[in-house]
Design a protein around this motif. Structure first.
Motif, mmCIF file in Angstrom:
data_model
loop_
_atom_site.group_PDB
_atom_site.id
_atom_site.type_symbol
_atom_site.label_atom_id
_atom_site.label_comp_id
_atom_site.label_asym_id
_atom_site.label_seq_id
_atom_site.Cartn_x
_atom_site.Cartn_y
_atom_site.Cartn_z
ATOM 1 N N ASP A 380 4.980 7.975 10.200
ATOM 2 C CA ASP A 380 3.851 8.646 10.696
ATOM 3 C C ASP A 380 2.921 6.889 11.065
ATOM 4 O OD1 ASP A 380 1.295 10.113 10.770
ATOM 5 O OD2 ASP A 380 0.937 8.524 9.658
ATOM 6 N N GLU A 381 2.883 6.714 12.215
ATOM 7 C CA GLU A 381 2.327 5.340 12.070
ATOM 8 C C GLU A 381 0.584 4.947 12.042
ATOM 9 O OE1 GLU A 381 4.123 3.242 14.588
ATOM 10 O OE2 GLU A 381 5.303 4.774 14.260
ATOM 11 N N THR A 382 0.267 6.067 11.717
ATOM 12 C CA THR A 382 -0.964 5.279 10.986
ATOM 13 C C THR A 382 -1.362 5.329 9.524
ATOM 14 O OG1 THR A 382 -2.566 7.262 12.548
ATOM 15 C CG2 THR A 382 -3.695 6.844 10.232
ATOM 16 N N LEU A 383 0.418 6.007 9.068
ATOM 17 C CA LEU A 383 0.319 5.754 7.905
ATOM 18 C C LEU A 383 1.312 4.543 7.798
ATOM 19 C CD1 LEU A 383 0.563 6.494 4.390
ATOM 20 C CD2 LEU A 383 2.355 7.186 5.141
ATOM 21 N N ALA A 384 2.339 4.285 7.953
ATOM 22 C CA ALA A 384 2.251 2.903 7.939
ATOM 23 C C ALA A 384 1.760 1.848 8.068
ATOM 24 C CB ALA A 384 3.809 2.751 9.305
ATOM 25 N N GLY A 385 0.127 1.738 8.924
ATOM 26 C CA GLY A 385 0.125 0.493 9.709
ATOM 27 C C GLY A 385 -1.195 0.792 8.134
ATOM 28 N N ALA A 386 -1.551 1.430 7.060
ATOM 29 C CA ALA A 386 -2.508 1.675 6.611
ATOM 30 C C ALA A 386 -2.216 1.117 5.103
ATOM 31 C CB ALA A 386 -2.807 2.713 6.294
ATOM 32 N N LEU A 387 -0.347 1.166 5.149
ATOM 33 C CA LEU A 387 0.089 0.437 3.951
ATOM 34 C C LEU A 387 0.151 -0.377 4.959
ATOM 35 C CD1 LEU A 387 2.793 3.416 3.274
ATOM 36 C CD2 LEU A 387 1.055 3.031 1.727
ATOM 37 N N GLN A 388 0.370 -1.083 5.501
ATOM 38 C CA GLN A 388 0.655 -3.002 5.936
ATOM 39 C C GLN A 388 -0.258 -3.752 5.354
ATOM 40 O OE1 GLN A 388 2.927 -1.789 9.865
ATOM 41 N NE2 GLN A 388 4.298 -3.366 8.794
ATOM 42 N N ALA A 389 -1.309 -2.833 5.958
ATOM 43 C CA ALA A 389 -2.656 -3.605 5.869
ATOM 44 C C ALA A 389 -2.830 -3.707 4.302
ATOM 45 C CB ALA A 389 -3.862 -2.158 6.472
ATOM 46 N N ALA A 390 -2.888 -2.952 3.374
ATOM 47 C CA ALA A 390 -3.346 -2.538 1.891
ATOM 48 C C ALA A 390 -2.386 -3.532 1.660
ATOM 49 C CB ALA A 390 -2.353 -1.649 1.423
ATOM 50 N N GLY A 391 -0.845 -4.000 2.408
ATOM 51 C CA GLY A 391 0.282 -5.020 0.990
ATOM 52 C C GLY A 391 -0.799 -6.380 1.470
ATOM 53 N N GLU A 392 -1.030 -6.641 2.987
ATOM 54 C CA GLU A 392 -1.652 -7.942 3.533
ATOM 55 C C GLU A 392 -3.108 -8.129 2.561
ATOM 56 O OE1 GLU A 392 -0.040 -10.189 5.234
ATOM 57 O OE2 GLU A 392 1.196 -8.744 5.458
ATOM 58 N N GLN A 393 -4.041 -6.483 2.390
ATOM 59 C CA GLN A 393 -5.048 -7.588 1.394
ATOM 60 C C GLN A 393 -5.221 -7.159 -0.072
ATOM 61 O OE1 GLN A 393 -8.075 -3.682 1.665
ATOM 62 N NE2 GLN A 393 -9.546 -4.522 0.311
ATOM 63 N N SER A 394 -3.889 -6.926 -0.796
ATOM 64 C CA SER A 394 -3.342 -7.339 -1.845
ATOM 65 C C SER A 394 -2.576 -8.647 -2.100
ATOM 66 C CB SER A 394 -3.213 -5.825 -2.473
ATOM 67 O OG SER A 394 -1.999 -5.470 -1.639
ATOM 68 N N GLN A 395 -2.276 -9.000 -1.270
ATOM 69 C CA GLN A 395 -0.681 -9.443 -1.797
ATOM 70 C C GLN A 395 0.377 -9.305 -2.339
ATOM 71 O OE1 GLN A 395 -2.951 -13.697 -2.723
ATOM 72 N NE2 GLN A 395 -3.990 -12.206 -3.129
ATOM 73 N N ASP A 396 0.351 -8.235 -1.735
ATOM 74 C CA ASP A 396 2.067 -7.211 -2.513
ATOM 75 C C ASP A 396 2.522 -7.044 -1.055
ATOM 76 O OD1 ASP A 396 3.559 -5.452 -3.745
ATOM 77 O OD2 ASP A 396 2.201 -4.406 -5.127
ATOM 78 N N ARG A 397 2.857 -7.444 -0.308
ATOM 79 C CA ARG A 397 3.554 -7.749 1.715
ATOM 80 C C ARG A 397 4.003 -6.375 1.574
ATOM 81 N NH1 ARG A 397 1.312 -12.471 0.739
ATOM 82 N NH2 ARG A 397 -1.000 -12.656 2.667
ATOM 83 N N CYS A 398 4.062 -5.696 2.400
ATOM 84 C CA CYS A 398 6.246 -4.493 2.993
ATOM 85 C C CYS A 398 6.335 -5.669 4.203
ATOM 86 C CB CYS A 398 5.535 -3.616 2.806
ATOM 87 S SG CYS A 398 4.443 -2.802 3.789
#
Length: 506
Positions: A380-398
């Motif tokens: 799912d594109e929305t889910l993928a984008g949200a997880l990538q953004a969360a990774g950047e925000q938390s510096q726990d990147r994917c």
């Protein structure tokens, strides 16, 4: 570690009682004119404190400072990643002197993201594992005060960061434990402890319940071990019951020998980390219990050992999953996907808004991304984008990898609906394609954390990842949901009945 947030300038921080004062100096001009600010500005101008994040200048008993030791730490542009580099370097330098109380102050204005980064970085740098090492020195920094000009504006981010630290350290704790101190039964006990937190419930299923559910794939992996399997179900309810939950599925192989497809002896001890996906689910729920976001979350942890005895599953065996699909086990060391597929099928009963599985799944992902970013696969594109953004925000990147159907060609079997492995090429993607068969129509993402869940060598130990990413994703989702919710209709107040006069006693 005990954290405190205070509104502090550098001059005020200099008067705080502490063993070490860490001043985070960005590349922007320093406006303050107190002696320590002037000293920091002079050090930058002279080149003794370069702007590159992580560079340090240590001082001993400078004038007008209560702390005996001061560390000036460069944080460059002041962004969260730069703050993290500066804080980790400064705390590592300060640890040699065994400080118990530390103050971290920003020399320039800092937002909530920078403050949160300072909190998680300080905790990460000062973490010490002691569970099975009783003679080890405990964490030296017991109390950390974070000083920033706009403390009120950063308070929400600070509180969430402090809660995230609790989750990360719980994940580290269980990841680091030796396998004989982290059996499926003990992991289930840890989950039950989380059930004591507000809005969290825990249910634990054993071998009989798993058999009744038809989880033949999960049970097959466990059958070679004398340790009984456990299927852990955690529920956090922070929103109305009718709101669809996010389901987190964590791989809980508490030790992985590879089974009949035995792993090489070298570094096999690190296979105690094969339950770090499960540990990250426990850690995320620990943080949820503290933050209490308005969201519903379910955590599923299939947990067992992958051992080798006369009952162990063999290469070529065919097992039947909970979904009814048969699986040819060509390699018993590809066991993580065998336990996850049944958990993914079980997840459907919650009619989820999204499902995210977290697993130390493939060495191929380590080759592809190393230890910097976790592998992300999503339907799912929305889910993928949200997880990538969360990774950047938390510096726990994917980093997102493909899910082309062509990658599933190698999973074809002459003797079952699907084989559990394909060829060596694209192994991380092939494993994700195997899992995708059991997902259904709901939005799904798979995080392969084989490269990021732990470190080897002298720094051997669990990282607690991706708790930071998951907490960031869930809290952001809860906030977005609240922001888009329609306003509640106001109900008309009922007219008040006239007040009665009290009768005078006769």
């Amino acid at each position: 570690m005990d954290f405190q947030l205070k509104p502090l300038t550098i001059a005020q921080a200099a008067a705080e009682k502490s063993d070490v004062l860490i001043v985070l100096v960005g590349s922007a001009p320093i406006a303050s004119k107190d002696s320590l600010s002037v000293l920091a500005a002079s050090a930058r101008k002279a080149g003794d404190l370069p702007d590159k994040a992580g560079k340090l200048l240590s001082l001993y008993r400078p004038d007008d400072v209560v702390a005996s030791r001061v560390v000036l730490a460069a944080i460059g542009d002041g962004k969260p990643a730069s703050v993290r580099s500066g804080v980790i370097a400064a705390v590592n330098a300060a640890k040699a002197h065994r400080p118990k109380r530390a103050v971290v102050v920003f020399a320039q204005p800092a937002d909530g993201a920078a403050v949160a980064s300072a909190v998680t970085a300080a905790a990460d740098a000062s973490y010490v594992y002691t569970t099975t090492k009783p003679k080890a020195e405990a964490r030296s920094i017991r109390h950390l005060t974070v000083g920033v000009a706009d403390a009120a504006g950063a308070s929400k981010a600070f509180d969430e960061a402090r809660a995230t630290v609790l989750g990360i350290e719980l994940a580290k704790e269980w990841g680091n434990r030796p396998a004989n101190h982290a059996t499926p039964t003990l992991l289930a006990e840890a989950a039950k402890e989380l059930g004591r937190l507000s809005n969290i419930k825990c249910e634990v299923l054993g071998p009989k319940e798993v058999e009744k559910l038809g989880m033949g794939s999960f049970a097959a992996v466990a059958q070679g071990s004398s340790e009984p399997l456990r299927f852990i179900v955690l529920r956090y309810q922070g929103a109305p019951k009718d709101q669809a939950p996010v389901v987190l599925v964590g791989k809980g192989i508490t030790f992985d020998t590879g089974g009949v497809s035995l792993k090489p002896a070298a570094e096999m001890d690190e296979m105690k980390f094969d339950m770090c996906g499960a540990a990250s689910v426990l850690g995320t729920f620990r943080a949820l219990g503290e933050i209490q976001p308005a969201i519903n979350v379910v955590g599923l942890i299939p947990s067992c050992e992958n051992m080798n005895d006369g009952k162990a599953v063999k290469p070529g065996d065919v097992v039947t999953s909970m979904s009814g699909q048969t699986i040819e086990v060509l390699n018993t060391d590809a066991e993580g996907r065998l336990i996850l597929c049944d958990a993914l099928t079980y997840a459907k009963r919650f009619e989820p808004a999204a499902v995210i599985d977290i697993a130390t799944l493939t060495g191929a992902c380590v080759i592809a991304l190393g230890g910097v970013r976790s592998g992300l696969f999503a339907s799912d594109e929305t889910l993928a984008g949200a997880l990538q953004a969360a990774g950047e925000q938390s510096q726990d990147r994917c980093w997102r990898l493909p899910l082309d159907d062509d990658y599933a060609e190698g999973l074809k079997s002459n003797f079952a609906d699907v084989a559990n492995i394909g060829g060596r090429a694209g192994g991380a993607v092939v494993a994700a394609k195997f899992l995708q068969r059991f997902v259904g129509d709901f939005p799904w993402a798979h995080l392969d954390i084989a490269g990021t869940a732990w470190k080897s060598g002298a720094a051997k130990g669990s990282t607690g990842r991706p708790v930071g990413l998951l907490v960031s994703y869930l809290t952001t989702r809860a906030a977005d949901k609240a922001a888009t919710a329609p306003p509640k209709a106001k109900t008309k107040a009922e007219p008040k009945a006239p007040a009665r006069k009290a009768k005078s006693p006769k």
